[in-house]
Design an enzyme around this catalytic site. Structure first.
Site, PDB file in Angstrom:
ATOM      1  N   TYR A  84      43.301  47.029  57.208  1.00  0.00           N
ATOM      2  CA  TYR A  84      42.806  45.884  58.202  1.00  0.00           C
ATOM      3  C   TYR A  84      42.355  46.724  59.351  1.00  0.00           C
ATOM      4  O   TYR A  84      41.201  46.422  60.036  1.00  0.00           O
ATOM      5  CB  TYR A  84      44.043  45.136  58.644  1.00  0.00           C
ATOM      6  CG  TYR A  84      43.978  44.150  59.532  1.00  0.00           C
ATOM      7  CD1 TYR A  84      43.249  42.959  59.473  1.00  0.00           C
ATOM      8  CD2 TYR A  84      44.462  44.391  60.902  1.00  0.00           C
ATOM      9  CE1 TYR A  84      42.964  42.059  60.501  1.00  0.00           C
ATOM     10  CE2 TYR A  84      44.193  43.341  61.848  1.00  0.00           C
ATOM     11  CZ  TYR A  84      43.511  42.323  61.673  1.00  0.00           C
ATOM     12  OH  TYR A  84      43.128  41.297  62.538  1.00  0.00           O
TER      13      TYR A  84
ATOM     14  N   LYS B  67      38.623  46.893  61.131  1.00  0.00           N
ATOM     15  CA  LYS B  67      38.514  46.476  62.348  1.00  0.00           C
ATOM     16  C   LYS B  67      37.588  47.435  63.170  1.00  0.00           C
ATOM     17  O   LYS B  67      36.909  47.308  64.082  1.00  0.00           O
ATOM     18  CB  LYS B  67      39.661  45.958  63.006  1.00  0.00           C
ATOM     19  CG  LYS B  67      40.258  44.560  62.435  1.00  0.00           C
ATOM     20  CD  LYS B  67      39.176  43.388  62.621  1.00  0.00           C
ATOM     21  CE  LYS B  67      39.770  42.062  62.294  1.00  0.00           C
ATOM     22  NZ  LYS B  67      38.904  40.991  62.325  1.00  0.00           N
TER      23      LYS B  67
HETATM   24  P1  NAI Z   1      43.534  32.674  60.619  1.00  0.00           P
HETATM   25  O1  NAI Z   1      44.078  33.127  59.391  1.00  0.00           O
HETATM   26  O2  NAI Z   1      44.402  31.455  61.607  1.00  0.00           O
HETATM   27  O3  NAI Z   1      42.075  32.246  60.649  1.00  0.00           O
HETATM   28  C1  NAI Z   1      41.167  32.966  60.092  1.00  0.00           C
HETATM   29  C2  NAI Z   1      40.112  32.167  59.657  1.00  0.00           C
HETATM   30  O4  NAI Z   1      39.084  33.032  58.651  1.00  0.00           O
HETATM   31  C3  NAI Z   1      40.590  31.075  58.376  1.00  0.00           C
HETATM   32  O5  NAI Z   1      40.147  29.821  58.725  1.00  0.00           O
HETATM   33  C4  NAI Z   1      39.996  31.645  57.110  1.00  0.00           C
HETATM   34  O6  NAI Z   1      39.874  30.768  56.114  1.00  0.00           O
HETATM   35  C5  NAI Z   1      38.715  32.135  57.445  1.00  0.00           C
HETATM   36  N1  NAI Z   1      38.479  33.368  56.484  1.00  0.00           N
HETATM   37  C6  NAI Z   1      39.065  34.197  56.163  1.00  0.00           C
HETATM   38  N2  NAI Z   1      38.336  35.050  54.967  1.00  0.00           N
HETATM   39  C7  NAI Z   1      37.369  33.996  55.069  1.00  0.00           C
HETATM   40  C8  NAI Z   1      35.923  34.347  54.019  1.00  0.00           C
HETATM   41  N3  NAI Z   1      36.192  35.402  53.413  1.00  0.00           N
HETATM   42  N4  NAI Z   1      35.046  33.516  54.191  1.00  0.00           N
HETATM   43  C9  NAI Z   1      35.183  32.579  54.919  1.00  0.00           C
HETATM   44  N5  NAI Z   1      36.182  32.367  55.871  1.00  0.00           N
HETATM   45  C10 NAI Z   1      37.276  33.182  55.903  1.00  0.00           C
HETATM   46  O7  NAI Z   1      43.549  34.051  61.803  1.00  0.00           O
HETATM   47  P2  NAI Z   1      43.356  33.997  63.490  1.00  0.00           P
HETATM   48  O8  NAI Z   1      44.647  34.702  63.806  1.00  0.00           O
HETATM   49  O9  NAI Z   1      42.654  32.706  63.920  1.00  0.00           O
HETATM   50  O10 NAI Z   1      42.216  35.131  63.353  1.00  0.00           O
HETATM   51  C11 NAI Z   1      40.799  35.163  63.743  1.00  0.00           C
HETATM   52  C12 NAI Z   1      40.307  36.411  63.947  1.00  0.00           C
HETATM   53  O11 NAI Z   1      40.798  37.132  64.859  1.00  0.00           O
HETATM   54  C13 NAI Z   1      40.301  37.357  62.352  1.00  0.00           C
HETATM   55  O12 NAI Z   1      39.253  37.971  62.331  1.00  0.00           O
HETATM   56  C14 NAI Z   1      41.543  38.100  62.943  1.00  0.00           C
HETATM   57  O13 NAI Z   1      41.595  39.505  62.240  1.00  0.00           O
HETATM   58  C15 NAI Z   1      41.369  38.375  64.528  1.00  0.00           C
HETATM   59  N6  NAI Z   1      42.530  38.781  65.264  1.00  0.00           N
HETATM   60  C16 NAI Z   1      43.611  38.043  65.232  1.00  0.00           C
HETATM   61  C17 NAI Z   1      44.834  38.269  65.976  1.00  0.00           C
HETATM   62  C18 NAI Z   1      45.988  37.400  66.115  1.00  0.00           C
HETATM   63  O14 NAI Z   1      46.911  37.935  66.764  1.00  0.00           O
HETATM   64  N7  NAI Z   1      46.017  36.226  65.735  1.00  0.00           N
HETATM   65  C19 NAI Z   1      44.771  39.718  66.567  1.00  0.00           C
HETATM   66  C20 NAI Z   1      43.655  40.661  66.631  1.00  0.00           C
HETATM   67  C21 NAI Z   1      42.686  40.072  65.763  1.00  0.00           C
END
Ligand code: NAI
Length: 245
Positions: free
Chosen positions: A153, A157
């Site tokens: 991961y 990133k």
């Molecule tokens: P989440 O798991 O709630 O949402 C991620 C979304 O991306 C989901 O809707 C999922 O279906 C979609 N997704 C994943 N792989 C996919 C693919 N191959 N094709 C299409 N859609 C896909 O996660 P969250 O927390 O909302 O994270 C959003 C972004 O923020 C991510 O990139 C995550 O790495 C980043 N992030 C989140 C943090 C956190 O504390 N929640 C911290 C740092 C970064």
């Protein structure tokens, strides 16, 4: 006139969590949002719940270049030329290095890093012709600091940081800006798995003393893709309560 004035804004992984909050804030600011998700049904439902008119939901695996090209074609045919892209879709497959399987490494790189590349390449041809566009990559503070148990991961990133700066340099003369946000710990499904003692330990590392919410990322996202940030490109903004300075 609203700030984003009907600009078509693609948000990958926009059906829930941070992506959903960004989609909502962009719609509030007047964008026509294209919500992209693995499930077309969830993407369409999320799009229908956005304020304003002209939004759409699309099923697409961001890791698959063919699906991405087809999806961008469908968005441009149905909603108009893409002016804003937010590469937010992301996954984790955490494991310690010695136990990490090839698939765990490859899947995370494919969804997080290759997915952002796939969408960036697909939208930039049109943006270059129109000499206008804003791209925002959602990376993570662990892409800046590294994290035990997240080699895959954190590498994906950190790769997004290099992608952001390269795209910013390559396309600045064509009127396209590219920035990134590095969220800290944000309360979503992705961080739900943490237990109470893990949350306590984390809070000790956050100067502002609280976890963030998806709306904290959305505020910064709308600013960075809006004309208010017209002189900002190639930057990584940590939105993390001061965790990484
Ligand atoms: P989440 O798991 O709630 O949402 C991620 C979304 O991306 C989901 O809707 C999922 O279906 C979609 N997704 C994943 N792989 C996919 C693919 N191959 N094709 C299409 N859609 C896909 O996660 P969250 O927390 O909302 O994270 C959003 C972004 O923020 C991510 O990139 C995550 O790495 C980043 N992030 C989140 C943090 C956190 O504390 N929640 C911290 C740092 C970064």
């Amino acid at each position: 006139m609203s700030e984003l004035d009907g600009t078509v804004a693609v948000v990958t992984g926009g059906s829930r969590g941070i992506g959903r909050a960004i989609a909502q804030a962009l719609a509030q600011a007047g964008a026509k949002v294209a919500v992209v998700g693995r499930s077309g049904e969830s993407a369409q439902r999320a799009a229908a719940e956005l304020p304003g008119e002209g939004h759409g939901g699309y099923a697409c695996d961001v890791a698959d270049p063919e699906q991405v090209n087809t999806t961008v074609g469908a968005i441009e045919a149905g909603q108009g030329p893409v002016g804003i892209l937010v590469n937010n879709a992301g996954i984790t497959r955490d494991n310690i290095l010695l136990r990490m399987k090839d698939e765990e490494f490859d899947e995370v790189i494919a969804a997080n890093l290759k997915g952002a590349f796939n969408f960036t390449r697909a939208v930039t041809r049109g943006m270059m012709k129109r000499r206008a566009g804003a791209i925002l990559n959602i990376t993570s503070v662990v892409g800046l600091t590294g994290n035990a148990g997240q080699a895959n991961y954190a590498a994906s990133k950190a790769g997004m940081v290099g992608l952001t700066k390269s795209v910013a340099k390559e396309l600045a003369s064509r009127g396209i800006r590219c920035n990134a946000i590095a969220p800290g710990f944000i309360e979503t499904d992705m961080t739900d798995a943490l237990n109470e003692s893990q949350v306590e330990a984390l809070l000790g590392q956050i100067p502002l003393g609280a976890l963030g919410g998806p709306e904290d990322i959305a505020e910064a996202a709308v600013f960075l893709v809006s004309p208010r940030a017209r002189y900002i490109t190639g930057q990584v903004l940590a939105v993390d309560g001061g965790m990484v300075m």
